[in-house]
Write a protein that holds these residues in place. Structure first.
Motif, mmCIF file in Angstrom:
data_model
loop_
_atom_site.group_PDB
_atom_site.id
_atom_site.type_symbol
_atom_site.label_atom_id
_atom_site.label_comp_id
_atom_site.label_asym_id
_atom_site.label_seq_id
_atom_site.Cartn_x
_atom_site.Cartn_y
_atom_site.Cartn_z
ATOM 1 N N UNK A 43 0.855 -1.195 0.000
ATOM 2 C CA UNK A 43 0.000 0.000 0.000
ATOM 3 C C UNK A 43 0.880 1.231 0.000
ATOM 4 N N UNK A 44 1.066 1.864 -1.155
ATOM 5 C CA UNK A 44 1.918 3.054 -1.202
ATOM 6 C C UNK A 44 1.468 4.143 -0.233
ATOM 7 N N UNK A 45 0.164 4.294 -0.068
ATOM 8 C CA UNK A 45 -0.343 5.340 0.824
ATOM 9 C C UNK A 45 -0.014 5.033 2.284
ATOM 10 N N UNK A 46 -0.307 3.806 2.709
ATOM 11 C CA UNK A 46 -0.013 3.435 4.093
ATOM 12 C C UNK A 46 1.493 3.405 4.351
ATOM 13 N N UNK A 47 2.253 3.035 3.344
ATOM 14 C CA UNK A 47 3.713 3.017 3.491
ATOM 15 C C UNK A 47 4.223 4.414 3.836
ATOM 16 N N UNK A 48 3.665 5.429 3.204
ATOM 17 C CA UNK A 48 4.057 6.801 3.525
ATOM 18 C C UNK A 48 3.496 7.223 4.877
ATOM 19 N N UNK A 49 2.262 6.864 5.153
ATOM 20 C CA UNK A 49 1.631 7.283 6.410
ATOM 21 C C UNK A 49 2.307 6.662 7.629
ATOM 22 N N UNK A 52 7.254 4.572 6.591
ATOM 23 C CA UNK A 52 8.049 3.449 6.075
ATOM 24 C C UNK A 52 8.350 2.416 7.159
ATOM 25 N N UNK A 53 7.345 2.101 7.960
ATOM 26 C CA UNK A 53 7.481 1.124 9.034
ATOM 27 C C UNK A 53 6.704 -0.135 8.652
ATOM 28 N N UNK A 54 7.375 -1.236 8.312
ATOM 29 C CA UNK A 54 6.657 -2.425 7.838
ATOM 30 C C UNK A 54 5.804 -3.095 8.906
ATOM 31 N N UNK A 55 6.218 -3.015 10.186
ATOM 32 C CA UNK A 55 5.399 -3.601 11.244
ATOM 33 C C UNK A 55 4.071 -2.866 11.338
ATOM 34 N N UNK A 56 4.133 -1.530 11.375
ATOM 35 C CA UNK A 56 2.902 -0.739 11.414
ATOM 36 C C UNK A 56 2.083 -0.930 10.137
ATOM 37 N N UNK A 57 2.750 -1.098 9.031
ATOM 38 C CA UNK A 57 2.047 -1.318 7.761
ATOM 39 C C UNK A 57 1.212 -2.592 7.826
ATOM 40 N N UNK A 117 16.911 3.839 10.721
ATOM 41 C CA UNK A 117 15.928 4.130 9.682
ATOM 42 C C UNK A 117 15.015 5.224 10.206
ATOM 43 N N UNK A 118 14.396 5.972 9.306
ATOM 44 C CA UNK A 118 13.544 7.083 9.725
ATOM 45 C C UNK A 118 12.336 6.630 10.537
ATOM 46 N N UNK A 119 11.913 5.373 10.392
ATOM 47 C CA UNK A 119 10.754 4.881 11.136
ATOM 48 C C UNK A 119 11.072 4.610 12.600
ATOM 49 N N UNK A 120 12.340 4.664 12.968
ATOM 50 C CA UNK A 120 12.788 4.331 14.324
ATOM 51 C C UNK A 120 13.584 5.520 14.840
ATOM 52 N N UNK A 121 12.875 6.481 15.432
ATOM 53 C CA UNK A 121 13.455 7.790 15.748
ATOM 54 C C UNK A 121 14.290 7.749 17.034
ATOM 55 N N UNK A 122 15.384 7.012 16.984
ATOM 56 C CA UNK A 122 16.289 6.907 18.117
ATOM 57 C C UNK A 122 17.598 7.643 17.835
ATOM 58 N N UNK A 123 17.548 8.682 17.018
ATOM 59 C CA UNK A 123 18.758 9.385 16.626
ATOM 60 C C UNK A 123 18.442 10.869 16.468
ATOM 61 N N UNK A 475 3.130 18.972 2.079
ATOM 62 C CA UNK A 475 2.579 18.168 3.165
ATOM 63 C C UNK A 475 2.749 18.855 4.511
ATOM 64 N N UNK A 476 3.858 19.564 4.680
ATOM 65 C CA UNK A 476 4.123 20.209 5.961
ATOM 66 C C UNK A 476 3.228 21.423 6.200
ATOM 67 N N UNK A 477 2.790 22.059 5.114
ATOM 68 C CA UNK A 477 2.111 23.361 5.272
ATOM 69 C C UNK A 477 0.758 23.445 4.571
ATOM 70 N N UNK A 478 0.245 22.316 4.085
ATOM 71 C CA UNK A 478 -0.945 22.387 3.232
ATOM 72 C C UNK A 478 -2.137 23.054 3.921
#
Length: 851
Positions: A43-49, A52-57, A117-123, A475-478
């Motif tokens: 699901x390209x939409x859910x992948x972005x939402x 990019x976290x496959x577990x959440x996907x 990875x960006x889906x794991x915000x530990x950095x 997306x940030x300011x729509x």
């Protein structure tokens, strides 16, 4: 409203798709392009939402979609191929297979942040991403390494900017159950728990594990029911957040708690690596564990700890080297320190850069330096700067002998190379660059890439960058955009224009405003009718760094004041996703630090492996990478006062952009191919891709640090750790008897003047008292005389015992004069023990006094 019962609802995965669950639970997928495409196809939409976290996907995708995919033969075939490749990866032989004899069976790598990875915000930035790349390369090489860190409930802040460009911070709470991590449990299903005592009470923590290919990363989480005090529960709330007390508690949990976590899991590391000073408190707990294991004193166990510890320092900026007020540290540590047999004053001395001098601060960097045997900066230049910064720790030795080396950082090639470019590399060089990215011979194949192929792949990435940047801003300011602002976004950036990227932390020493110091000239260059330029900027300022925030705001103000919104774009909330977009799609990667404050810098390396040309001050990695033809240098590496340097560097940058870079980029043949530019791209790839690979970096650590430390530790551990006990007895004897050591007389023989190639001979009579001659080294130090009348650089020759005079040993040695000019020599005595990696480890020396 609180629940009376909690339970887990697992997604219903059709049987043909169940291997996806296995795949989603290991970060290996994030550096496999086919695996990433597989997730996006679901699901390209859910992948972005889901960021990019496959577990959440898999948790959020509809059952209908999963049922549809389970009957899609093409998708099942792709899934089977990816999972098969993953399983082969996990079980195949590796580089380590051929190096098992000399390397330790278990290496523990401590760091306060890990950017996987960006889906794991530990950095927060470069330190964490480097640590993540370290784990990935260790996995690829098969190195038996594990990571230790903290699991932050809210991670690092998400950045959003006001209309005026002022940075605000937002923290989003993470759902650990929707992340590819697993809580470590006992056999009965209860969580494995460790604890660390703080003044406010005992702080408990669970242990979670993330798998990074073959490498486990263990993370401590204090948000647990046993911590009824909110202060204790929130210790791992935010990365680099809170007060001084919060930082102390975090670093105690990381270091002391990290070692206790390994013990609770039955893991006994042979070698430990501290990545920056945040984790240095681990030295206390590891020493304590050695004390219990071998029934020894703190001082004896300390020798075991330091003999098997590597410490990497990352910043030449004094403020970046963490210090704690001793008065604030004392309530947290005094009881622990004295409980393991160490006087409080002896402990605080371990964090003092100058011995026997009162201090009110405890330096984590100094503590790490004193508690390790292998020490390094993160580039050759940073190694030099670090030796100068910390020479007071080894006050009896010249700066060149301060035992801090330099291993330049690297980046994980499979993570950062664009897929389109990867196919081009495969076609021209074969696939060895994927499995042997450290091999310079492999990368020579870059010269064989057809110009048209390289350029089309690069143009495709620039198109993706431009459209991705527009989408990101929208997306940030729509929700708050006016019609005019929406029009500007639609028109901002062009896919055929020379694109310059600048993305990094907005700290003042990085000089983000240097580019904009002369806006009139910059506007003229950027809007040139035949050779336009466009700039994409990104980066965060630390929440407490007001000057950094003001710098971001000033950048926005200047851009708007000159009507350059379509040519200058700031991408807020910089993370690994935006970083990939930028380093793969820009034409120029710009870096303007104030030399020598850039320890290494890795974003430019990521750009370089994609053929993006670097334009930078000769600082950090670029001082090693630049050869005159693989990018551009701003200045010649000179250092002056800040104002003069800023003026000089800005003028040099503008000249490069206007007279070299833009003309070369727009110099095209009839087909629109810039052959001179591409020639430089290829040379950049061939010379920098292998040198700045994290596989090369981890290999350097394995050979120079881990193997040597393991050999030293094995010698210390012989006969129930007799080596450590003997070293302590030696050091105590040396400390007691050293005041009587002196050089009685010396004689230097040779022709005057001495000619190149001739030898000079020195004889010296020394008084050692009750110290045996085999417990010291007498050395002849020889070399050119610098402007301060110091011998530098010096060569050191071991002098031999040739006789005695009135009970005093006589030593002789010779040194060859290899160059002409004013030179000098001296002699010195240093303690000698086989356990010492360098003479400076003894941290004492006696020199001859000039007559």
């Amino acid at each position: 409203m609180r629940p009376i019962s909690t339970f887990v609802v697992a997604p219903s995965i059709p049987e043909p798709l169940t291997p996806l669950v296995e795949l989603s639970r290991n970060f290996w997928w994030c550096w496999d392009n086919e695996a990433t495409r597989l997730w996006s196809h679901i699901s390209p939409t859910l992948w972005e939402q889901t960021h990019h976290n496959p577990v959440a996907l898999l948790q959020t995708v509809s059952a209908e979609r999963l049922t549809e995919l389970a009957t899609d033969a093409d998708f099942i075939q792709r899934c089977t191929a990816v999972v098969s490749r993953f399983r082969d990866y996990m079980t195949s032989e590796t580089w380590f297979t051929d190096h098992t004899q000399e390397l330790p069976p278990c290496i523990a790598y401590f760091c306060a942040e890990f950017g996987l990875h960006e889906s794991f915000q530990m950095y927060s930035g470069g330190l964490g991403v480097l640590a993540g790349d370290h784990l990935k390369s260790a996995s690829d090489l098969g190195l038996p390494l594990l990571g230790i860190g903290l699991l932050y409930q809210e991670g690092y802040f998400r950045q959003y900017l006001t209309e005026s460009g002022w940075q605000n911070e937002h923290y989003a709470e993470m759902d650990f159950r929707s992340l590819p991590i697993q809580r470590m449990n006992n056999h009965d299903g209860s969580p494995v728990t460790i604890s660390v005592d703080f003044p406010t009470g005992t702080c408990h923590a669970y242990i979670w594990r993330a798998m990074v290919g073959r490498v486990p990363l263990y993370l401590l989480d204090t948000n647990v029911p046993a911590n009824t005090d909110p202060i204790l529960r929130d210790v791992t709330d935010r990365l680099y957040g809170g007060s001084v007390d919060t930082r102390i508690m975090q670093e105690l949990m990381l270091g002391i708690g990290g070692m206790r976590a390994l013990k609770a899991l039955g893991i006994q590391p042979d070698v430990c690596h501290i990545n920056e000073g945040h984790a240095a408190f681990f030295l206390l707990e590891r020493t304590h564990q050695f004390m219990e294991r071998f029934s020894m004193t703190f001082q004896e166990a300390w020798n075991l700890t330091r003999s098997s510890t590597a410490f990497t320092t990352h910043t030449p900026v004094p403020a970046g080297n963490e210090v704690f007020p001793i008065a604030e540290l004392e309530p947290y540590l005094r009881r622990t320190v004295e409980g393991i047999g160490l006087a409080w004053s002896d402990f605080t001395a371990l964090g003092a850069s100058i011995e026997d001098q009162p201090t009110h601060e405890f330096s984590m960097t100094v503590f790490g330096l004193k508690g390790s045997t292998f020490r390094n900066g993160v580039s050759a230049l940073h190694g030099q700067v670090a030796r100068q910064m910390w020479k007071s720790v080894w006050k009896d030795f010249p700066v060149d002998e301060v035992p801090i080396g330099g291993i330049v950082n690297g980046v994980h090639t499979p993570t950062w190379v664009a897929p389109e470019l990867g196919h081009v590399y495969d076609a021209a060089m074969g696939t060895d660059w994927r499995t042997r990215p450290w091999d310079a011979e492999v990368w020579k194949g870059a010269y064989m890439i057809p110009d048209e192929s390289l350029w089309r792949a690069h143009e495709m990435r620039r198109h993706r960058l431009v459209h991705g940047a527009r989408r990101h801003v929208m997306q940030k300011h729509h929700a708050a955009l006016s019609e005019r602002q929406s029009d500007i976004i639609d028109e901002m950036l062009r896919p055929d224009v020379l694109t310059v990227g600048f993305a990094r932390r907005f700290a003042t020493y990085k000089r983000a405003d240097l580019l904009m110091s002369n806006m009139e000239r910059l506007a003229s260059i950027a809007t040139h009718a035949g050779r336009p330029l466009q700039f994409i900027l990104a980066g965060k300022a630390h929440p407490k760094d007001l000057m950094g925030k003001e710098l971001i705001q000033e950048v926005h103000r200047r851009v708007r004041a000159h009507g350059l919104e379509r040519s200058f774009v700031f991408l807020e909330d910089y993370d690994m996703d935006i970083a990939r977009l930028l380093v793969r799609g820009c034409d120029i990667w710009l870096n303007t630090p104030r030399r020598p404050y850039e320890a290494s810098g890795t974003s430019g390396m990521k750009a370089a492996i994609n053929g993006v040309l670097h334009c930078s001050v000769l600082d950090g990695w670029w001082a090693e990478g630049y050869d005159g033809h693989n990018g551009w240098a701003i200045g010649r590496g000179e250092e002056a006062n800040e104002h003069e340097q800023d003026v000089s560097d800005a003028a040099a940058l503008y000249d490069l952009l206007e007279f070299e870079i833009a003309p070369m980029f727009y110099d095209r043949d009839a087909a629109g191919v810039p052959h001179r530019w591409i020639e430089r791209m290829k040379h950049n790839i061939a010379t920098n891709a292998w040198r700045f690979s994290s596989h090369r970096m981890v290999g350097d650590y394995a050979r120079q640090a881990y193997a040597a430390l393991y050999a030293g530790q094995q010698a210390m551990l012989r006969d129930n750790a007799q080596g450590a006990r003997e070293l302590l007895r030696f050091e105590q004897q040396i400390a007691r008897l050293w005041p009587s050591v002196r050089i009685v007389s010396y004689n230097v023989k040779g022709h005057h003047p001495v000619h190149v190639g001739e030898r000079l001979t020195a004889a010296v009579r020394v008084h050692l008292g009750d110290i045996s001659p085999d417990q010291v080294r007498v050395e002849l130090v020889h070399g050119p005389i610098d402007s301060r009348n110091e011998i530098r650089p010096q060569s050191t020759v071991h002098m031999n015992l040739v006789g005695q005079e009135d009970g005093d040993p006589i030593f002789e040695g010779t040194s060859t004069c290899l160059t002409s000019g004013i030179q000098g020599c001296t002699v010195r005595i240093v303690p000698h023990n086989e356990a010492y990696a360098t003479p400076a480890e003894a941290r004492r020396a006696t020199y001859a006094h000039p007559t």
